[in-house]
Scaffold this motif. Structure first.
Motif, PDB file in Angstrom:
ATOM      1  N   PHE A 133      21.232  54.396  11.064  1.00  0.00           N
ATOM      2  CA  PHE A 133      20.961  53.290  11.982  1.00  0.00           C
ATOM      3  C   PHE A 133      21.638  53.517  13.340  1.00  0.00           C
ATOM      4  O   PHE A 133      21.047  53.249  14.393  1.00  0.00           O
ATOM      5  N   LYS A 134      22.870  54.009  13.294  1.00  0.00           N
ATOM      6  CA  LYS A 134      23.608  54.230  14.533  1.00  0.00           C
ATOM      7  C   LYS A 134      22.954  55.318  15.381  1.00  0.00           C
ATOM      8  O   LYS A 134      22.871  55.198  16.607  1.00  0.00           O
ATOM      9  N   ALA A 135      22.468  56.384  14.732  1.00  0.00           N
ATOM     10  CA  ALA A 135      21.804  57.467  15.464  1.00  0.00           C
ATOM     11  C   ALA A 135      20.539  56.970  16.154  1.00  0.00           C
ATOM     12  O   ALA A 135      20.246  57.352  17.293  1.00  0.00           O
ATOM     13  N   MET A 136      19.788  56.088  15.476  1.00  0.00           N
ATOM     14  CA  MET A 136      18.600  55.517  16.105  1.00  0.00           C
ATOM     15  C   MET A 136      18.998  54.703  17.321  1.00  0.00           C
ATOM     16  O   MET A 136      18.397  54.823  18.399  1.00  0.00           O
ATOM     17  N   GLY A 137      20.022  53.861  17.168  1.00  0.00           N
ATOM     18  CA  GLY A 137      20.462  53.038  18.286  1.00  0.00           C
ATOM     19  C   GLY A 137      20.946  53.864  19.453  1.00  0.00           C
ATOM     20  O   GLY A 137      20.652  53.559  20.615  1.00  0.00           O
ATOM     21  N   THR A 138      21.677  54.935  19.158  1.00  0.00           N
ATOM     22  CA  THR A 138      22.196  55.798  20.215  1.00  0.00           C
ATOM     23  C   THR A 138      21.065  56.499  20.954  1.00  0.00           C
ATOM     24  O   THR A 138      21.087  56.615  22.191  1.00  0.00           O
ATOM     25  N   ALA A 139      20.070  56.969  20.210  1.00  0.00           N
ATOM     26  CA  ALA A 139      18.919  57.643  20.830  1.00  0.00           C
ATOM     27  C   ALA A 139      18.153  56.687  21.735  1.00  0.00           C
ATOM     28  O   ALA A 139      17.767  57.043  22.857  1.00  0.00           O
ATOM     29  N   ILE A 140      17.932  55.472  21.263  1.00  0.00           N
ATOM     30  CA  ILE A 140      17.215  54.485  22.068  1.00  0.00           C
ATOM     31  C   ILE A 140      18.021  54.130  23.313  1.00  0.00           C
ATOM     32  O   ILE A 140      17.477  54.032  24.419  1.00  0.00           O
ATOM     33  N   LEU A 141      19.312  53.952  23.126  1.00  0.00           N
ATOM     34  CA  LEU A 141      20.184  53.603  24.251  1.00  0.00           C
ATOM     35  C   LEU A 141      20.154  54.674  25.338  1.00  0.00           C
ATOM     36  O   LEU A 141      20.116  54.363  26.536  1.00  0.00           O
ATOM     37  N   SER A 142      20.135  55.937  24.924  1.00  0.00           N
ATOM     38  CA  SER A 142      20.232  57.029  25.895  1.00  0.00           C
ATOM     39  C   SER A 142      18.881  57.472  26.445  1.00  0.00           C
ATOM     40  O   SER A 142      18.798  57.974  27.568  1.00  0.00           O
ATOM     41  N   LYS A 143      17.813  57.278  25.687  1.00  0.00           N
ATOM     42  CA  LYS A 143      16.507  57.808  26.086  1.00  0.00           C
ATOM     43  C   LYS A 143      15.539  56.770  26.653  1.00  0.00           C
ATOM     44  O   LYS A 143      14.712  57.099  27.503  1.00  0.00           O
ATOM     45  N   THR A 144      15.631  55.534  26.186  1.00  0.00           N
ATOM     46  CA  THR A 144      14.653  54.521  26.608  1.00  0.00           C
ATOM     47  C   THR A 144      14.872  54.080  28.040  1.00  0.00           C
ATOM     48  O   THR A 144      13.940  53.928  28.819  1.00  0.00           O
ATOM     49  N   GLY A 145      16.136  53.853  28.393  1.00  0.00           N
ATOM     50  CA  GLY A 145      16.445  53.419  29.745  1.00  0.00           C
ATOM     51  C   GLY A 145      16.213  51.936  29.957  1.00  0.00           C
ATOM     52  O   GLY A 145      15.542  51.276  29.162  1.00  0.00           O
ATOM     53  N   GLY A 146      16.761  51.424  31.041  1.00  0.00           N
ATOM     54  CA  GLY A 146      16.542  50.039  31.431  1.00  0.00           C
ATOM     55  C   GLY A 146      17.087  49.030  30.434  1.00  0.00           C
ATOM     56  O   GLY A 146      17.878  49.346  29.548  1.00  0.00           O
ATOM     57  N   ALA A 147      16.615  47.797  30.578  1.00  0.00           N
ATOM     58  CA  ALA A 147      17.075  46.716  29.708  1.00  0.00           C
ATOM     59  C   ALA A 147      16.665  46.943  28.259  1.00  0.00           C
ATOM     60  O   ALA A 147      17.431  46.642  27.343  1.00  0.00           O
ATOM     61  N   ALA A 148      15.478  47.475  28.041  1.00  0.00           N
ATOM     62  CA  ALA A 148      15.007  47.690  26.675  1.00  0.00           C
ATOM     63  C   ALA A 148      15.903  48.682  25.936  1.00  0.00           C
ATOM     64  O   ALA A 148      16.215  48.496  24.760  1.00  0.00           O
ATOM     65  N   GLY A 149      16.325  49.729  26.616  1.00  0.00           N
ATOM     66  CA  GLY A 149      17.211  50.704  25.995  1.00  0.00           C
ATOM     67  C   GLY A 149      18.522  50.077  25.584  1.00  0.00           C
ATOM     68  O   GLY A 149      19.024  50.310  24.474  1.00  0.00           O
ATOM     69  N   ALA A 150      19.079  49.268  26.477  1.00  0.00           N
ATOM     70  CA  ALA A 150      20.348  48.603  26.180  1.00  0.00           C
ATOM     71  C   ALA A 150      20.206  47.616  25.033  1.00  0.00           C
ATOM     72  O   ALA A 150      21.050  47.557  24.131  1.00  0.00           O
ATOM     73  N   ILE A 151      19.119  46.862  25.029  1.00  0.00           N
ATOM     74  CA  ILE A 151      18.939  45.814  24.028  1.00  0.00           C
ATOM     75  C   ILE A 151      18.632  46.386  22.649  1.00  0.00           C
ATOM     76  O   ILE A 151      19.287  46.045  21.654  1.00  0.00           O
ATOM     77  N   PHE A 152      17.638  47.266  22.574  1.00  0.00           N
ATOM     78  CA  PHE A 152      17.278  47.820  21.265  1.00  0.00           C
ATOM     79  C   PHE A 152      18.343  48.790  20.758  1.00  0.00           C
ATOM     80  O   PHE A 152      18.572  48.891  19.551  1.00  0.00           O
ATOM     81  N   GLY A 153      18.996  49.493  21.670  1.00  0.00           N
ATOM     82  CA  GLY A 153      20.104  50.339  21.265  1.00  0.00           C
ATOM     83  C   GLY A 153      21.227  49.516  20.667  1.00  0.00           C
ATOM     84  O   GLY A 153      21.811  49.865  19.630  1.00  0.00           O
ATOM     85  N   THR A 154      21.536  48.383  21.303  1.00  0.00           N
ATOM     86  CA  THR A 154      22.565  47.477  20.799  1.00  0.00           C
ATOM     87  C   THR A 154      22.187  46.910  19.444  1.00  0.00           C
ATOM     88  O   THR A 154      23.035  46.808  18.545  1.00  0.00           O
ATOM     89  N   LEU A 155      20.924  46.554  19.261  1.00  0.00           N
ATOM     90  CA  LEU A 155      20.456  46.007  17.992  1.00  0.00           C
ATOM     91  C   LEU A 155      20.781  46.946  16.832  1.00  0.00           C
ATOM     92  O   LEU A 155      21.376  46.534  15.823  1.00  0.00           O
ATOM     93  N   PHE A 156      20.423  48.207  16.971  1.00  0.00           N
ATOM     94  CA  PHE A 156      20.624  49.155  15.873  1.00  0.00           C
ATOM     95  C   PHE A 156      22.079  49.607  15.742  1.00  0.00           C
ATOM     96  O   PHE A 156      22.576  49.779  14.625  1.00  0.00           O
TER      97      PHE A 156
END
Length: 211
Positions: free
Chosen positions: A67-90
């Protein structure tokens, strides 16, 4: 149907989620074009592609790491508010699975509640403002109500609640984020972040139903 999920099941489920979200890039892009700048789909695609790359490069050692790896990938790759939010979720949600060799309905409910709490703190938004929260909060409540019935039942309830949450956002006026400037013109359109929540939970549900 899976009442509990082991580490390999969780990794496979998150792979399935990633592949499903990557395939839905056009749906998310179109939804965001209606009330935003149209970059939500591409951003989510990058985040979930990053998840698959992370899993391939460093296979998760346990459920929390997955779960943490998914969150980290989203946080670093998605960008913007969505990256921060979905990264934080996971990333935040992963903490409730620490030390667990399997997860069941109560664990999934705790994951969603903990992730929701972290997103609320980070985003400074509340339910009813036409955001991801309007998909995630109902999902967390529905999951907790079914916690004793196993992973598949919890995910089914959460996915259904998230879909209902998406529908509810159509009747909301955006008061935060990029859609805020549209005011009343945001009516009739669903929130892209809430759609992403529903797609994630639906993909989880589909996997658990077959596991």
């Amino acid at each position: 149907m899976a009442a509990t999920l082991e580490k390999d099941d969780v990794v496979a489920m998150l792979r399935h989620v990633s592949e499903r979200l990557i395939a839905q890039v056009d749906i998310l892009t179109d939804a965001d074009l209606a009330i935003g700048d149209g970059d939500h789909g591409i951003g989510m695609q990058r985040g979930f592609e990053g998840t698959l790359e992370s899993f391939d490069a460093t296979p998760p050692e346990n459920i929390e790491a997955a779960f943490k790896a998914m969150g980290t990938a989203i946080l670093s790759k998605t960008g913007g508010a969505a990256g921060a939010i979905f990264g934080t979720l996971f990333r935040a949600g992963s903490k409730v699975t620490a030390g667990k060799e399997t997860i069941g309905g109560a664990d999934i409910a705790a994951f969603l509640e903990t992730g929701l709490e972290a997103v609320l703190k980070r985003g400074g938004v509340t339910e009813g403002q036409k955001t991801i929260i309007d998909g995630l909060a109902p999902a967390a409540r529905a999951a907790r109500a079914k916690e004793a019935e196993g992973a598949d039942a919890v995910l089914s309830a959460a996915a259904d609640a998230a879909v209902a949450g998406v529908e509810a956002t159509k009747g909301m006026v955006a008061t935060t984020g990029k859609a805020r400037s549209l005011g009343e013109r945001s009516l009739g359109h669903p929130d892209p972040g809430a759609i992403s929540v529903s797609l994630i939970l639906k993909a989880m549900q589909d996997f658990a139903a077959r596991a």
